[in-house]
Motif scaffolding. Structure first.
Motif, PDB file in Angstrom:
ATOM      1  N   GLY A 118      46.056  50.216  37.893  1.00 36.58           N
ATOM      2  CA  GLY A 118      47.016  50.510  36.834  1.00 36.58           C
ATOM      3  C   GLY A 118      47.338  51.977  36.677  1.00 36.58           C
ATOM      4  N   GLY A 119      47.318  52.727  37.781  1.00 35.16           N
ATOM      5  CA  GLY A 119      47.663  54.139  37.725  1.00 35.16           C
ATOM      6  C   GLY A 119      46.550  55.048  37.257  1.00 35.16           C
ATOM      7  N   ARG A 120      45.341  54.522  37.121  1.00 39.65           N
ATOM      8  CA  ARG A 120      44.227  55.369  36.698  1.00 39.65           C
ATOM      9  C   ARG A 120      42.957  54.951  37.431  1.00 39.65           C
ATOM     10  NH1 ARG A 120      44.982  51.475  32.874  1.00 39.65           N
ATOM     11  NH2 ARG A 120      43.209  50.519  31.852  1.00 39.65           N
ATOM     12  N   THR A 121      41.981  55.828  37.407  1.00 40.64           N
ATOM     13  CA  THR A 121      40.714  55.557  38.089  1.00 40.64           C
ATOM     14  C   THR A 121      39.648  55.176  37.068  1.00 40.64           C
ATOM     15  OG1 THR A 121      41.226  57.130  39.872  1.00 40.64           O
ATOM     16  CG2 THR A 121      38.919  56.509  39.579  1.00 40.64           C
ATOM     17  N   LEU A 122      39.027  54.023  37.291  1.00 38.55           N
ATOM     18  CA  LEU A 122      37.928  53.553  36.456  1.00 38.55           C
ATOM     19  C   LEU A 122      36.667  53.488  37.309  1.00 38.55           C
ATOM     20  CD1 LEU A 122      39.727  50.563  34.650  1.00 38.55           C
ATOM     21  CD2 LEU A 122      39.339  52.869  33.748  1.00 38.55           C
ATOM     22  N   VAL A 123      35.520  53.507  36.663  1.00 35.66           N
ATOM     23  CA  VAL A 123      34.254  53.361  37.380  1.00 35.66           C
ATOM     24  C   VAL A 123      33.724  51.952  37.121  1.00 35.66           C
ATOM     25  CG1 VAL A 123      31.884  54.162  37.629  1.00 35.66           C
ATOM     26  CG2 VAL A 123      33.726  55.816  37.223  1.00 35.66           C
ATOM     27  N   LEU A 124      33.687  51.175  38.182  1.00 34.52           N
ATOM     28  CA  LEU A 124      33.182  49.799  38.091  1.00 34.52           C
ATOM     29  C   LEU A 124      31.684  49.818  38.392  1.00 34.52           C
ATOM     30  CD1 LEU A 124      33.965  46.776  37.785  1.00 34.52           C
ATOM     31  CD2 LEU A 124      34.265  46.727  40.270  1.00 34.52           C
ATOM     32  N   LYS A 125      30.888  49.215  37.510  1.00 35.39           N
ATOM     33  CA  LYS A 125      29.442  49.267  37.653  1.00 35.39           C
ATOM     34  C   LYS A 125      28.854  47.888  37.951  1.00 35.39           C
ATOM     35  CE  LYS A 125      29.148  53.242  34.541  1.00 35.39           C
ATOM     36  NZ  LYS A 125      28.515  53.837  33.338  1.00 35.39           N
ATOM     37  N   ARG A 126      27.682  47.914  38.620  1.00 34.28           N
ATOM     38  CA  ARG A 126      27.033  46.661  39.011  1.00 34.28           C
ATOM     39  C   ARG A 126      26.756  45.772  37.811  1.00 34.28           C
ATOM     40  NH1 ARG A 126      22.237  48.378  40.932  1.00 34.28           N
ATOM     41  NH2 ARG A 126      22.958  48.637  43.082  1.00 34.28           N
ATOM     42  N   ALA A 127      26.327  46.343  36.697  1.00 35.83           N
ATOM     43  CA  ALA A 127      26.022  45.548  35.506  1.00 35.83           C
ATOM     44  C   ALA A 127      27.258  44.801  35.008  1.00 35.83           C
ATOM     45  CB  ALA A 127      25.464  46.447  34.401  1.00 35.83           C
ATOM     46  N   PHE A 128      28.426  45.435  35.129  1.00 37.72           N
ATOM     47  CA  PHE A 128      29.683  44.800  34.733  1.00 37.72           C
ATOM     48  C   PHE A 128      29.933  43.579  35.609  1.00 37.72           C
ATOM     49  CE2 PHE A 128      34.076  43.935  34.311  1.00 37.72           C
ATOM     50  CZ  PHE A 128      34.584  44.595  33.196  1.00 37.72           C
ATOM     51  N   VAL A 129      29.840  43.773  36.917  1.00 41.74           N
ATOM     52  CA  VAL A 129      30.087  42.682  37.867  1.00 41.74           C
ATOM     53  C   VAL A 129      29.118  41.525  37.645  1.00 41.74           C
ATOM     54  CG1 VAL A 129      30.067  42.044  40.309  1.00 41.74           C
ATOM     55  CG2 VAL A 129      31.061  44.231  39.594  1.00 41.74           C
ATOM     56  N   GLU A 130      27.856  41.847  37.456  1.00 39.41           N
ATOM     57  CA  GLU A 130      26.844  40.805  37.276  1.00 39.41           C
ATOM     58  C   GLU A 130      27.050  40.052  35.964  1.00 39.41           C
ATOM     59  OE1 GLU A 130      23.248  43.030  37.688  1.00 39.41           O
ATOM     60  OE2 GLU A 130      23.240  42.854  39.898  1.00 39.41           O
ATOM     61  N   ASP A 131      27.461  40.770  34.912  1.00 37.80           N
ATOM     62  CA  ASP A 131      27.728  40.113  33.634  1.00 37.80           C
ATOM     63  C   ASP A 131      28.882  39.128  33.768  1.00 37.80           C
ATOM     64  OD1 ASP A 131      27.469  40.229  30.458  1.00 37.80           O
ATOM     65  OD2 ASP A 131      29.602  40.292  30.966  1.00 37.80           O
ATOM     66  N   VAL A 132      29.937  39.536  34.453  1.00 42.87           N
ATOM     67  CA  VAL A 132      31.092  38.648  34.650  1.00 42.87           C
ATOM     68  C   VAL A 132      30.678  37.396  35.410  1.00 42.87           C
ATOM     69  CG1 VAL A 132      33.309  38.426  35.840  1.00 42.87           C
ATOM     70  CG2 VAL A 132      32.805  40.487  34.511  1.00 42.87           C
ATOM     71  N   ARG A 133      29.834  37.563  36.399  1.00 41.75           N
ATOM     72  CA  ARG A 133      29.392  36.409  37.193  1.00 41.75           C
ATOM     73  C   ARG A 133      28.509  35.452  36.390  1.00 41.75           C
ATOM     74  NH1 ARG A 133      27.990  38.805  43.275  1.00 41.75           N
ATOM     75  NH2 ARG A 133      30.178  39.033  43.910  1.00 41.75           N
ATOM     76  N   ARG A 134      27.835  35.961  35.382  1.00 41.47           N
ATOM     77  CA  ARG A 134      26.976  35.103  34.553  1.00 41.47           C
ATOM     78  C   ARG A 134      27.749  34.382  33.451  1.00 41.47           C
ATOM     79  NH1 ARG A 134      23.442  39.653  34.755  1.00 41.47           N
ATOM     80  NH2 ARG A 134      24.214  40.282  32.694  1.00 41.47           N
ATOM     81  N   ALA A 135      28.959  34.807  33.211  1.00 36.10           N
ATOM     82  CA  ALA A 135      29.730  34.233  32.104  1.00 36.10           C
ATOM     83  C   ALA A 135      30.190  32.822  32.447  1.00 36.10           C
ATOM     84  CB  ALA A 135      30.936  35.119  31.796  1.00 36.10           C
ATOM     85  N   HIS A 136      29.817  31.860  31.628  1.00 34.40           N
ATOM     86  CA  HIS A 136      30.214  30.465  31.828  1.00 34.40           C
ATOM     87  C   HIS A 136      31.031  30.022  30.625  1.00 34.40           C
ATOM     88  CE1 HIS A 136      27.713  30.133  35.367  1.00 34.40           C
ATOM     89  NE2 HIS A 136      26.673  30.581  34.694  1.00 34.40           N
ATOM     90  N   LEU A 137      32.303  29.815  30.852  1.00 36.18           N
ATOM     91  CA  LEU A 137      33.227  29.542  29.759  1.00 36.18           C
ATOM     92  C   LEU A 137      33.438  28.062  29.496  1.00 36.18           C
ATOM     93  CD1 LEU A 137      35.077  30.967  27.725  1.00 36.18           C
ATOM     94  CD2 LEU A 137      36.881  30.953  29.473  1.00 36.18           C
ATOM     95  N   ARG A 138      33.251  27.227  30.496  1.00 34.74           N
ATOM     96  CA  ARG A 138      33.596  25.815  30.353  1.00 34.74           C
ATOM     97  C   ARG A 138      32.820  25.136  29.225  1.00 34.74           C
ATOM     98  NH1 ARG A 138      36.552  24.022  34.903  1.00 34.74           N
ATOM     99  NH2 ARG A 138      36.632  25.615  36.540  1.00 34.74           N
ATOM    100  N   ASP A 139      31.546  25.460  29.082  1.00 38.67           N
ATOM    101  CA  ASP A 139      30.768  24.862  27.984  1.00 38.67           C
ATOM    102  C   ASP A 139      31.320  25.282  26.635  1.00 38.67           C
ATOM    103  OD1 ASP A 139      29.140  23.622  29.789  1.00 38.67           O
ATOM    104  OD2 ASP A 139      27.492  25.047  29.618  1.00 38.67           O
ATOM    105  N   ARG A 140      31.735  26.544  26.521  1.00 41.62           N
ATOM    106  CA  ARG A 140      32.312  27.032  25.263  1.00 41.62           C
ATOM    107  C   ARG A 140      33.602  26.272  24.934  1.00 41.62           C
ATOM    108  NH1 ARG A 140      30.621  32.298  23.613  1.00 41.62           N
ATOM    109  NH2 ARG A 140      28.563  32.690  24.527  1.00 41.62           N
TER     110      ARG A 140
END
Length: 234
Positions: free
Chosen positions: A128-150
């Motif tokens: 989006g025209g800017r530089t962000l720092v993507l971190k391992r904890a972010f990626v791992e949190d997204v992978r743990r998120a389970h929405l279907r039960d909610r």
């Protein structure tokens, strides 16, 4: 709730909120961590934090005497709305626009730097025209998120809005969200709209639909006799 890296002033969040306000529905929208006017490092956020911030926003609304009857979320923010609804004080209905059924759908956006993030712990990501720092904890949190039960446990009216020509989040996601949800549930196809609702009039159209649909749920008395009608969109 705004999208993944979009912010409260993105076309979808801003235009939908403003149109709902014109139709008499008070709105709250805010930037998540490290985006727009919010302080902090975006890379320290996560899907879990986005959900928690949504719950906090609803709590704030309730404490000031204007309970958040409706949660409205666009894209990743729609997933956050679904995840937060059960804990959001005062929520009586949920509306999603172009939402993914799985929060990890966003991995497609940073797939090119995924290996570096996981091996090094963090890596710069240009988006989006800017530089962000993507971190391992972010990626791992997204992978743990389970929405279907909610979604299947959501005990609130749900409106699912999605464009059949959405090339960012395929409309099949809307079908899965709808199928997982209980009644009352509604689905409306936003024909001709792009994912970000940048086409003239599309965000306003989505707001018109939300306003008409939610009227029966928010313009009545709350338990205890207090009239409702205030809405929060973060």
């Amino acid at each position: 709730m705004h999208g993944f890296t979009l912010g409260k002033d993105s076309p979808a969040a801003s235009r939908v909120s403003k149109q709902l306000a014109r139709e008499g529905i008070g709105m709250l929208r805010f930037d998540n961590l490290g985006i727009g006017e919010s302080d902090g490092d975006w890379g320290d956020g996560s899907f879990t934090i986005k959900v928690q911030d949504t719950v906090r926003a609803a709590t704030l609304m309730a404490e000031r005497g204007t309970p958040a009857d409706l949660l409205v979320g666009h894209s990743w923010g729609g997933a956050a709305a679904l995840a937060a609804a059960a804990e959001a004080t005062g929520a009586r209905a949920v509306a999603t626009i172009g939402a993914p059924v799985d929060p990890s759908h966003v991995e497609k956006q940073y797939d090119a730097v995924m290996d570096r993030v996981l091996s090094e712990g963090a890596h710069e990501w240009f988006v989006g025209g800017r530089t962000l720092v993507l971190k391992r904890a972010f990626v791992e949190d997204v992978r743990r998120a389970h929405l279907r039960d909610r979604i299947s446990e959501l005990n609130l009216p749900l409106l699912v809005l999605h464009s059949p020509v959405d090339t960012t989040v395929d409309i099949s996601n809307a079908g899965e969200i709808f199928n997982e949800a209980r009644h009352p549930r509604s689905f409306v196809a936003l024909e001709g709209a792009d994912h970000f609702l940048t086409v003239r009039g599309q965000a306003q159209r989505a707001a018109h639909i939300i306003s008409a649909w939610v009227d029966q749920y928010i313009h009545g008395e709350r338990p205890g006799g207090k009239a409702s009608g205030s809405v929060a969109n973060s």
